[in-house]
Design a protein around this motif. Structure first.
Motif, PDB file in Angstrom:
ATOM      1  N   PRO A   1       0.835  -1.221   0.000  1.00  0.00           N
ATOM      2  CA  PRO A   1       0.000   0.000   0.000  1.00  0.00           C
ATOM      3  C   PRO A   1       0.864   1.264   0.000  1.00  0.00           C
ATOM      4  N   TYR A   2       1.564   1.482  -1.119  1.00  0.00           N
ATOM      5  CA  TYR A   2       2.467   2.630  -1.216  1.00  0.00           C
ATOM      6  C   TYR A   2       1.734   3.962  -1.045  1.00  0.00           C
ATOM      7  N   GLU A   3       0.430   3.952  -1.272  1.00  0.00           N
ATOM      8  CA  GLU A   3      -0.325   5.200  -1.156  1.00  0.00           C
ATOM      9  C   GLU A   3      -0.295   5.759   0.273  1.00  0.00           C
ATOM     10  N   LYS A   4       0.090   4.919   1.239  1.00  0.00           N
ATOM     11  CA  LYS A   4       0.198   5.391   2.623  1.00  0.00           C
ATOM     12  C   LYS A   4       1.409   6.293   2.826  1.00  0.00           C
ATOM     13  N   LEU A   5       2.367   6.218   1.913  1.00  0.00           N
ATOM     14  CA  LEU A   5       3.567   7.045   2.011  1.00  0.00           C
ATOM     15  C   LEU A   5       3.304   8.402   1.369  1.00  0.00           C
ATOM     16  N   LYS A   6       3.499   9.459   2.126  1.00  0.00           N
ATOM     17  CA  LYS A   6       3.253  10.816   1.641  1.00  0.00           C
ATOM     18  C   LYS A   6       4.568  11.617   1.644  1.00  0.00           C
ATOM     19  N   PRO A   7       4.658  12.654   0.817  1.00  0.00           N
ATOM     20  CA  PRO A   7       5.861  13.492   0.823  1.00  0.00           C
ATOM     21  C   PRO A   7       6.151  14.030   2.220  1.00  0.00           C
ATOM     22  N   ASP A   8       7.404  13.891   2.640  1.00  0.00           N
ATOM     23  CA  ASP A   8       7.826  14.337   3.969  1.00  0.00           C
ATOM     24  C   ASP A   8       8.761  15.530   3.795  1.00  0.00           C
ATOM     25  N   PHE A   9       8.180  16.720   3.803  1.00  0.00           N
ATOM     26  CA  PHE A   9       8.960  17.927   3.539  1.00  0.00           C
ATOM     27  C   PHE A   9       9.895  18.270   4.698  1.00  0.00           C
ATOM     28  N   VAL A  10       9.500  17.905   5.911  1.00  0.00           N
ATOM     29  CA  VAL A  10      10.359  18.156   7.074  1.00  0.00           C
ATOM     30  C   VAL A  10      11.641  17.339   6.954  1.00  0.00           C
ATOM     31  N   LEU A  11      11.495  16.046   6.662  1.00  0.00           N
ATOM     32  CA  LEU A  11      12.672  15.185   6.517  1.00  0.00           C
ATOM     33  C   LEU A  11      13.501  15.601   5.315  1.00  0.00           C
ATOM     34  N   ARG A  12      12.838  15.970   4.237  1.00  0.00           N
ATOM     35  CA  ARG A  12      13.557  16.407   3.040  1.00  0.00           C
ATOM     36  C   ARG A  12      14.456  17.613   3.350  1.00  0.00           C
ATOM     37  N   ASN A  13      13.917  18.591   4.058  1.00  0.00           N
ATOM     38  CA  ASN A  13      14.699  19.779   4.391  1.00  0.00           C
ATOM     39  C   ASN A  13      15.862  19.441   5.320  1.00  0.00           C
ATOM     40  N   LEU A  14      15.625  18.531   6.252  1.00  0.00           N
ATOM     41  CA  LEU A  14      16.698  18.095   7.145  1.00  0.00           C
ATOM     42  C   LEU A  14      17.830  17.435   6.359  1.00  0.00           C
ATOM     43  N   LEU A  15      17.474  16.516   5.472  1.00  0.00           N
ATOM     44  CA  LEU A  15      18.479  15.789   4.684  1.00  0.00           C
ATOM     45  C   LEU A  15      19.275  16.735   3.792  1.00  0.00           C
ATOM     46  N   LEU A  16      18.581  17.644   3.144  1.00  0.00           N
ATOM     47  CA  LEU A  16      19.260  18.563   2.228  1.00  0.00           C
ATOM     48  C   LEU A  16      20.157  19.550   2.964  1.00  0.00           C
ATOM     49  N   SER A  17      19.904  19.767   4.242  1.00  0.00           N
ATOM     50  CA  SER A  17      20.731  20.695   5.016  1.00  0.00           C
ATOM     51  C   SER A  17      21.988  20.033   5.563  1.00  0.00           C
TER      52      SER A  17
END
Length: 249
Positions: free
Chosen positions: A91-107
Motif C-alpha cells: 500500500p504505497y499510497e500510505k507514504l506521503k511526501p515528507d517535507f520536514v525530513l527532506r529539508n533536514l536531509l538537504l541541510s
C-alpha cells in the motif's frame, strides 16, 4: 561510489536504512510486506499453510530475511519474481511526501546513502513517494550485495559481512560514518563493523547504539554535530575574508 572529505566535521557519511526508519512503522508497510511473503511461501513454494507463519519468522530471525532463509534451505525461485510479488502489492499510497525530513536531509553537508535489504525498485518507489529521491547520493540494496540472480547464499543485514561490503562499496571510514536503523540487531552489527550507530523509532538505547531517536525527525536535536561543519566553515570564511582585507589594505 566516490569518497568525499569534509574538513572539520565529525561525520563524513550518513548511512540510512529505509523501511520503518525514514517513515514510521505505524504506517503498516512492514505488516503488509510480511503478509505478501507468507502468501508467496504458500502459493509459489507450496509450503504447508499451518507452518508458514512460524517458518517465516524463524527464517527472518536466523538469516536476516525470510528470503535469505528460504534460499538457504534450498528453495528455488527467481529473486526478481519474489520481490515483484512481495513489494508489487504494497500500500504505497500510505507514504506521503515528507517535507520536514527532506529539508533536514538537504541541510546535511555529508554524503547520504541508503542501505536497505530491499530491492532497487522498491527503494526507488519508497523514496519517490516520500519526496526524497534526490536527497541521497546512492542506494545500497539487494542487487548491490547480490549482483547475480543465483541460488548462492544471500548477503544481507544484519550480517557483519554485509556491513563490511557496504563500507567498501561506499568507500568510507567507518569511524567517520553514522548508521541509522530501526532494527536492534542491525544496529548491533553496525557497531561491530565500526560504525557510529543510531536506533530509530525508540527513545531508549539498545546494545550497540550510540544514540536513540523516537523519530527520524528528531535528528537535529539529538545529533547537532552533523551540522557543526557549517560553523567551522563560517569561521574559516571569516578568517579568509579578514586576511584578504588585510592584504588589499
Amino acid at each position: 561510489m566516490d569518497t568525499q572529505r569534509i574538513a572539520g566535521v565529525k561525520y563524513e557519511c550518513l548511512l540510512f536504512d529505509m523501511d520503518d526508519t525514514l517513515y514510521p512503522l505505524s504506517l503498516g508497510i512492514n505488516l503488509a510486506c510480511r503478509k505478501n511473503i507468507q502468501e508467496y511461501m504458500l502459493e509459489h513454494l507450496h509450503i504447508e499453510e499451518s507452518k508458514v507463519p512460524k517458518m517465516c519468522l524463524d527464517l527472518y530471525l536466523e538469516h536476516g530475511t525470510t528470503m535469505a532463509g528460504m534460499k538457504a534451505l534450498g528453495y528455488e525461485f527467481d529473486n526478481d519474481d519474489f520481490h515483484a510479488y512481495v513489494h508489487g502489492r504494497l500500500p504505497y499510497e500510505k507514504l506521503k511526501p515528507d517535507f520536514v525530513l527532506r529539508n533536514l536531509l538537504l541541510s546535511m553537508p555529508q554524503r547520504k546513502i541508503i542501505f536497505t535489504n530491499a530491492d532497487h525498485t522498491h527503494a526507488i518507489e519508497v523514496l519517490s513517494r516520500l519526496g526524497l529521491e534526490d536527497c541521497f547520493e546512492g542506494i545500497i540494496c539487494f542487487e548491490t550485495l547480490n549482483p547475480i540472480n543465483s541460488y548462492q547464499r544471500i548477503l544481507c543485514k544484519p550480517s557483519v559481512e554485509a556491513f563490511e561490503a557496504a563500507i567498501r562499496i561506499v568507500n568510507v571510514d567507518p569511524k567517520k560514518t553514522i548508521f541509522f536503523d530501526d532494527s536492534v540487531r542491525n544496529v548491533a552489527s553496525g557497531k561491530v563493523a565500526g560504525l557510529h550507530t543510531v536506533i530509530v523509532g525508540r527513545s531508549d538505547l539498545v546494545p550497540g547504539a550510540d544514540h536513540a531517536l523516537n523519530s527520524i525527525h528528531n535528528i537535529r536535536e539529538a545529533l547537532p554535530e552533523i551540522w557543526e561543519v557549517e560553523e567551522c566553515n563560517q569561521q574559516q570564511m571569516i578568517r579568509s575574508l579578514a586576511v584578504e582585507a588585510t592584504v588589499h589594505a
